[in-house]
Design an enzyme around this catalytic site. Structure first.
Site, mmCIF file in Angstrom:
data_model
loop_
_atom_site.group_PDB
_atom_site.id
_atom_site.type_symbol
_atom_site.label_atom_id
_atom_site.label_comp_id
_atom_site.label_asym_id
_atom_site.label_seq_id
_atom_site.Cartn_x
_atom_site.Cartn_y
_atom_site.Cartn_z
ATOM 1 N N GLY A 40 35.224 43.299 43.810
ATOM 2 C CA GLY A 40 35.783 44.334 44.664
ATOM 3 C C GLY A 40 35.536 44.146 46.145
ATOM 4 O O GLY A 40 35.849 45.028 46.930
ATOM 5 N N CYS A 82 66.701 45.956 44.376
ATOM 6 C CA CYS A 82 67.465 47.196 44.411
ATOM 7 C C CYS A 82 66.529 48.378 44.329
ATOM 8 O O CYS A 82 66.450 49.076 43.321
ATOM 9 C CB CYS A 82 68.437 47.224 43.248
ATOM 10 S SG CYS A 82 69.498 45.789 43.261
HETATM 11 C C1 LIG Z 1 39.265 43.317 38.983
HETATM 12 C C2 LIG Z 1 37.855 43.090 38.623
HETATM 13 C C3 LIG Z 1 37.081 42.222 39.385
HETATM 14 C C4 LIG Z 1 37.593 41.537 40.630
HETATM 15 O O1 LIG Z 1 37.930 42.425 41.623
HETATM 16 P P1 LIG Z 1 38.296 41.847 43.093
HETATM 17 O O2 LIG Z 1 38.694 43.042 43.837
HETATM 18 O O3 LIG Z 1 39.399 40.867 42.907
HETATM 19 O O4 LIG Z 1 37.053 41.198 43.591
HETATM 20 C C5 LIG Z 1 35.790 41.991 38.982
HETATM 21 N N1 LIG Z 1 35.280 42.578 37.867
HETATM 22 C C6 LIG Z 1 36.012 43.422 37.100
HETATM 23 C C7 LIG Z 1 35.414 44.012 35.899
HETATM 24 C C8 LIG Z 1 37.312 43.705 37.454
HETATM 25 O O5 LIG Z 1 38.032 44.549 36.700
#
Ligand SMILES: *Cc1c(COP(=O)(O)O)cnc(C)c1O
Length: 463
Positions: free
Chosen positions: A278, A391
């Site tokens: 994240g 569209c």
């Molecule tokens: C989506 C996700 C990630 C990666 O998130 P990023 O925003 O791309 O870093 C890591 N761990 C889990 C469990 C996720 O669902």
């Protein structure tokens, strides 16, 4: 309305249409290194290059729209994350951001592990030779078949997402005669500072088991009782595109509290925690992401401090960056088709792709930058909205940005930081052909995912 050959659109100073935009850069020809991959620059002719190749040449050879991925940049980011976290931690690349066999090989070579969350991602990882014990399997609704394949392949961990799944995985492990390493995904009640639809750790959502009300503690109790499972730790993922470390701080504290409760109740110190992914990247010059070494240091300190306070051995940490590794490595190259100035509003620039190759703007209100890359221009900045050819009036790629007012059909423009969640979320809407991903390095360009063809579309349509 009068129109000249290259009508100048409304300028930022003339109008105040709704939207969020920053003042144009002093020089629209400049490329902010924050949002462009590391080998991107302009050559003496003013044409943008990546990996030493001009975008005009790339467009000729591979067509548009297309994603161009800077392989050196990708490897450098892997290296930075791996180095920052060191030997006492694991970095799992989140495959859902963008996965292909070439990417899996790069990850393997750079010492990263890999998260997958579907049978398809697992198949890709295994096909490219990622050792199964370096794969983590995620998802809130893994099918029996997917679990069986993951356990059978010997994946390093399955991240359990519900009470039913605890039993399901244990049962399959028993049947296959193995003890499956697992983590329990907990929701820690933290809402990451980001768009609501991409925040995942507040409690009213589908992922994980809540710490609140003792549910996560009960999940641990059940998992510890089952012979087919080896519970190695707890997992928390709090959201996406996060810049503020405060959410991770609360998450780490709550996860460590759970480890302490588990120790008190069961006499077991779970050896690992996973703090998820994240981490944010720069989509525009306004974004200021943290460097991997800052993130590693901050997370390491929080966990160490909380463990000392709880008198726990510091667990092995893992993290799961997806966007932060692949996002900044690629840009999407488009050809300008039509330029439509709307007096008093803005100029609509239509490109040969759109929401089929980048759904993030429509889905999350995501912000992007854009630049004219096939030439330089000294024309005035004009306020534009870059839109696709689909569209759907919500088919927007870049909501508010500035491009030179002499922009014309046939110019190439590029949207940086499209390496994550663009190709992986691409669709065939309007029977669009999903664009190729071309890896560029040292003057060599290589297709790693080819462009779809009309034959591909018709092959699925059995008539
Ligand atoms: C989506 C996700 C990630 C990666 O998130 P990023 O925003 O791309 O870093 C890591 N761990 C889990 C469990 C996720 O669902």
């Amino acid at each position: 309305m009068s129109r000249s050959a290259h009508p100048a659109g409304p300028r930022h100073a003339d109008v105040l249409p709704e939207g969020h935009y920053t003042a144009p850069a002093d020089d629209l020809n400049s490329l902010d290194p924050k949002v462009w991959a590391q080998t991107v620059g302009r050559d003496a002719d003013g044409v943008v290059t990546v990996g030493g190749i001009k975008v005009t040449q790339l467009a000729e050879e591979f067509g548009t729209p297309a994603y161009f991925l800077d392989e050196d940049d990708f490897r450098a980011r892997c290296h930075a994350w791996r180095g920052a976290f060191g030997a006492d931690a694991d970095v799992f690349y989140a495959g859902k951001a963008f996965l292909s066999r070439a990417v899996v090989r790069w990850l393997h070579e750079e010492g990263l592990n890999l998260d997958v969350c579907s049978g398809g991602e697992l198949a890709t990882a295994l096909a490219a030779g990622m050792p199964a014990d370096r794969i983590a399997f995620h998802g809130n609704n893994k099918t029996e078949d997917e679990i069986e394949r993951a356990v059978g392949a010997g994946v390093g961990r399955i991240v359990l997402d519900s009470f039913q799944e605890i039993v399901r995985v244990a049962h399959i492990a028993d049947r296959l005669g193995v003890r499956q390493r697992v983590q329990i995904r907990v929701t820690v009640g933290v809402e990451a500072h980001t768009h609501e639809f991409i925040a995942t750790a507040h409690e009213d959502q589908k992922f994980g088991i809540a710490l609140a009300g003792g549910q996560a503690a009960e999940a641990v109790r059940r998992a510890l009782r089952l012979d087919g499972l080896e519970l190695i730790g707890v997992h928390s993922h709090i959201g996406s595109q996060i810049f503020d470390m405060a959410g991770f701080e609360v998450s780490a504290r709550r996860v460590v509290q759970l480890l302490a409760e588990v120790r008190d109740e069961h006499g077991v110190e779970l050896p690992e925690i996973d703090l998820g992914g994240g981490l944010g990247i720069a989509y525009t010059s306004e974004d200021d992401p943290r460097e991997p070494h800052e993130i590693a240091k901050a997370l390491g300190e929080i966990v160490t401090r909380e463990c000392e306070a709880a008198n726990l051995r510091t667990p092995r940490i893992s993290v799961e960056p997806g966007r932060a590794i692949v996002g900044p490595t690629a840009f999407t190259l488009y050809e300008v088709g039509t330029v439509k100035p709307l007096e008093g509003l803005r100029t609509y620039v239509s490109v040969d792709g759109g929401m089929s190759d980048n759904i993030r703007t429509a889905l999350y209100d995501a912000e992007y930058s854009v630049a004219l890359v096939s030439r330089t221009s000294d024309a005035e900045p004009m306020l534009v909205r870059v839109v696709g050819k689909h569209c759907e009036s919500g088919d927007i790629v870049v909501k508010d940005a500035f491009l030179p007012a002499d922009l014309a059909p046939g110019d190439l423009i590029a949207v940086p930081a499209t390496g994550a969640y663009c190709r992986s979320m691409a669709s065939n809407y309007n029977h669009a052909l999903r664009p190729p991903v071309v890896a560029v390095r040292d003057g060599q360009a290589r297709v790693i995912v080819r462009r779809e063809t009309e034959e591909d579309l018709l092959r699925l349509d059995v008539g």
